[in-house]
Structure formats: structure tokens, C-alpha cells
Design a protein around this motif. Structure first.
Motif, PDB file in Angstrom:
ATOM      1  N   UNK A 279       2.933   8.818  -0.040  1.00 45.54           N
ATOM      2  CA  UNK A 279       4.159   9.605   0.149  1.00 45.54           C
ATOM      3  C   UNK A 279       5.123   9.368  -1.007  1.00 45.54           C
ATOM      4  N   UNK A 280       5.238   8.081  -1.401  1.00 39.41           N
ATOM      5  CA  UNK A 280       6.178   7.758  -2.474  1.00 39.41           C
ATOM      6  C   UNK A 280       5.787   8.462  -3.768  1.00 39.41           C
ATOM      7  N   UNK A 281       4.443   8.513  -4.015  1.00 44.12           N
ATOM      8  CA  UNK A 281       3.983   9.163  -5.243  1.00 44.12           C
ATOM      9  C   UNK A 281       4.309  10.659  -5.213  1.00 44.12           C
ATOM     10  N   UNK A 282       4.171  11.256  -4.041  1.00 42.29           N
ATOM     11  CA  UNK A 282       4.516  12.685  -3.895  1.00 42.29           C
ATOM     12  C   UNK A 282       5.985  12.901  -4.217  1.00 42.29           C
TER      13      UNK A 282
ATOM     14  N   UNK B 288       0.810  -1.215   0.000  1.00 44.94           N
ATOM     15  CA  UNK B 288       0.000   0.000   0.000  1.00 44.94           C
ATOM     16  C   UNK B 288       0.842   1.263   0.000  1.00 44.94           C
ATOM     17  N   UNK B 289       2.123   1.129   0.292  1.00 45.57           N
ATOM     18  CA  UNK B 289       2.996   2.304   0.229  1.00 45.57           C
ATOM     19  C   UNK B 289       3.028   2.884  -1.175  1.00 45.57           C
ATOM     20  N   UNK B 290       2.708   2.032  -2.141  1.00 42.43           N
ATOM     21  CA  UNK B 290       2.801   2.448  -3.542  1.00 42.43           C
ATOM     22  C   UNK B 290       1.467   2.931  -4.095  1.00 42.43           C
ATOM     23  N   UNK B 291       0.474   3.123  -3.209  1.00 42.11           N
ATOM     24  CA  UNK B 291      -0.869   3.491  -3.682  1.00 42.11           C
ATOM     25  C   UNK B 291      -0.850   4.907  -4.285  1.00 42.11           C
ATOM     26  N   UNK B 292      -1.840   5.241  -5.119  1.00 45.01           N
ATOM     27  CA  UNK B 292      -1.914   6.602  -5.641  1.00 45.01           C
ATOM     28  C   UNK B 292      -2.097   7.602  -4.499  1.00 45.01           C
ATOM     29  N   UNK B 293      -1.390   8.690  -4.586  1.00 38.70           N
ATOM     30  CA  UNK B 293      -1.500   9.718  -3.552  1.00 38.70           C
ATOM     31  C   UNK B 293      -0.676   9.446  -2.312  1.00 38.70           C
TER      32      UNK B 293
END
Lengths: 236, 131
Positions: free
Chosen positions: A199-202, A192-197
Motif C-alpha cells: 500500500x505504501x508503495x502505491x 513488511x509494510x514497506x515491501x514492493x507492491x
């Protein structure tokens, strides 16, 4: 003396000499020490290297002693059920404290500084900061990670992640870009760390280079420092 | 012959040396000074061979004794906080240059002699042809 014998003796001596030279070159290269113009700088450098080597030797000895201790404990525990219970308790406590190498399923996040781009106004956003690493570690913990490491430095309950100029300090040791954050836990949750929106996406949108990978066979090293509790006492 | 043997020794040494494990950094300064001493002995040996006064016993004992002695001196210098190894380097490198000069002179003489011979032979030939 015969010319042939002389030549052979000289060849053997040259053989020994070149072996010495090769070993020396390899040693110097391995330590990344280049001769600098200043004598003082050279001395300091060699002192640091010697200290490092001393530390490594001592650490290897400590590890050997620990292994021996464990063997002894196991030997004793095998004959006594009460001690066996204690032994399993010690093992569990060590696992929780991060004193053992662990392996399991998990994820690996690699953060690296973005490339300079004239379109991006704030170059500050391209750099991986200590706060960014902290945010990722926090998210991992939130997702139920059981063991986390940053560039092979184990994150324990005493670990601090702080900024130190162009590097990050974890457990008092220097860590530089690219920063690999590894977490062992329930993969579906950690993903879930890779979900849209997220921290990683930011980070990605800010121009940092983020790499996310699931892995079924990760290994995280143990904490190499010493855990000391001087002030905290158990309430009776 | 001499230089082919030295070259083979050097190449074999390099092949073995690359595959040998590295030593710890604390000892690398001792190895460095030993290398300089050994290098000096080898140059001395080459000079001796060219001059025809090569002594097997002197050469071998010099090779090992100089290396060990210079290492001991470096150790002593470390303990006394004096850079004794600098003195050893000055002596060894100075001798190396002297030996190199002798080797160079030997070959210059040899080759200029050969050149002279070649010249006289050529002149003789021309004279014979003219006759």
C-alpha cells in the motif's frame, strides 16, 4: 524630591510594566490568537480557548486522581495475593484497551501530501485521505501491531478514522498532514509494510510523500477519551 | 538621566519577562487592562518628573491601585455582561495622550530655547569678529 530617586522609582515601575507586557505577549502568542476585525469572532475564539484550558486542567486533575487510585490499589494488593492477581488482571485489561502509555520496538510511517506536479493528472491522488490512513492502520494490524497511534492519538477498538474536509478526524480529534502513524509490535513483521507492491508503495507512486522508519524505542500515548459500554452486555 | 533609567528598567523587564512562564489565557484579559493602567501611571510619572511636581506616594499608589481597580472592574463587567474595560481603556489612553502632549511640549520648548541661545551666541560671535 531628588531627581535620582525619581528616576530609579520610574525605572522600577517600567521594569514591572515590561515584565507584564512580555508575559501578555507570550500568552497571546502561545494561544495563536490574533485580534480579528469582528468582535463576535474574537469572543468565540476566546471562549474556545477558555474551554480548552478548562478541559486541560480537569484532565490533569483526573490523571492525578488515577495515579493516586493506582497507588492505593498497589498498596492493598501487596498485602493480599488474591487481590494481587486481580490487580495484574486490571493492568492487563488496561494495556489491551489502550489505557496506558506503552513503549517498545516498532515502526513509524509518515504520510504527507505530495507537491503539486503538472505531470500528475489526478491531483486527488496527491492528498492523504482518511481511507489511506485507514489502509495503513489495517495493514499494521494485519502485521500484528499491538499499539497504534495517529499523530499521538491512540487507536483503540472504538476509534473511527473519518474524513472531514481537508483534515482527518481520529477519536473525534482533528489530525492534519503530515500524518505520523506509529505502531509497536514485532519489527520484522511490521517492516513488511514497506515491501514492493505494498500500500505504501502505491501511495509513493501516486505522488504522496511516504517516510518509513524502524525504531527500537517508540512511545505511544494512552487513549484520552472515555470508554463507555451501555448496550453490550456479557452473555451468561 | 531619566530616560536612561527608564530604558534600563525596560530592558531588564523584557529579559525577565521573556523567561517568566506564561499565565493561563483566562487571566490574560485582566493582565492586559492592568498593563494599560500601569502604562498610564508611568506616563503620568514622567510628566510629573518633568514638571517638577512628582509625588512618590501618589505615583506608587496610583500604579498599583489603578491596575487592581481596573482588573476588578473588568471582572465585574464580565459578571454583568457589560464591557466595562472599554471605559477604563478610554480613560487611561485618553490620559496617556494628554501626558504625551505635555511631555512633547516640554521638550519642544526646551530644544527651541536651546536653539535660540545657540543662534544668539553665533550672532554675537559674528558681531565680535566684525568689530
Amino acid at each position: 524630591m531628588d531627581k535620582k530617586v525619581e528616576a530609579i522609582i520610574l525605572a522600577i515601575m517600567c521594569f514591572i510594566l515590561t515584565i507584564g507586557i512580555c508575559i501578555q505577549i507570550n500568552t497571546v502568542n502561545n494561544n495563536g490568537s490574533t485580534v480579528s476585525g469582528s468582535q463576535q469572532e474574537n469572543n468565540l475564539k476566546s471562549q474556545v480557548l477558555k474551554m480548552k484550558e478548562k478541559y486541560e486542567n480537569q484532565y490533569a486533575e483526573l490523571e492525578r486522581a488515577e495515579r493516586e487510585l493506582e497507588k492505593e490499589r498497589e498498596n492493598i494488593a501487596s498485602s493480599n495475593t488474591e487481590l494481587a492477581e486481580l490487580e495484574s488482571k486490571i493492568k492487563k485489561a488496561n494495556l489491551l484497551l489502550g489505557n496506558t502509555n506503552v513503549t517498545g520496538t516498532g515502526i513509524k510511517v509518515t504520510l504527507s501530501d505530495g507537491k503539486a506536479d503538472p505531470k500528475i493528472l489526478d491531483a486527488e491522488n496527491l492528498i492523504v485521505h482518511a481511507e489511506n490512513v485507514l489502509a495503513v492502520v489495517n495493514e499494521m494490524k494485519n502485521a500484528g501491531a499491538e499499539a497504534i497511534s495517529i499523530n499521538e492519538e491512540r487507536v483503540t477498538n472504538t476509534t473511527a478514522i473519518s474524513c472531514d474536509g481537508n483534515i482527518i478526524i481520529v477519536n473525534g480529534k482533528k489530525v492534519g498532514s503530515p500524518i505520523q502513524i506509529t505502531a509497536i509490535g514485532f519489527v520484522e513483521l511490521l517492516s513488511n509494510l514497506n515491501r514492493p507492491g505494498s500500500t505504501l508503495e502505491t501511495f509513493k507512486n501516486n505522488g504522496k510523500i511516504v517516510d518509513f522508519k524502524k525504531n527500537s524505542n517508540l512511545e505511544i500515548p494512552k487513549y484520552t477519551g472515555v470508554l463507555n459500554f451501555k448496550y453490550a452486555k456479557t452473555v451468561k | 538621566m531619566l530616560f536612561i533609567a527608564i530604558l534600563i528598567g525596560c530592558i531588564l523587564g523584557a529579559i525577565v519577562g521573556i523567561n517568566v512562564p506564561i499565565i493561563s489565557y483566562s487571566y490574560s484579559s485582566y493582565l492586559a487592562i492592568a498593563i494599560i493602567a500601569a502604562l498610564d501611571s508611568v506616563f503620568g510619572g514622567i510628566t510629573g518628573t518633568l514638571k517638577g511636581e512628582f509625588n512618590f506616594k501618589v505615583f506608587i499608589s496610583g500604579f498599583f491601585c489603578n491596575s487592581i481597580l481596573s482588573m476588578l472592574l473588568t471582572y465585574l463587567g464580565n459578571k454583568l455582561n457589560v464591557d466595562i474595560y472599554l471605559a477604563a481603556i478610554v480613560v487611561f489612553v485618553g490620559r496617556m495622550f494628554i501626558n504625551l502632549t505635555i511631555i512633547r511640549k516640554y521638550y519642544i520648548d526646551k530644544w527651541s530655547e536651546k536653539y535660540q541661545e545657540y543662534k544668539t551666541r553665533k550672532a554675537n560671535k559674528i558681531q565680535e569678529e566684525q568689530k
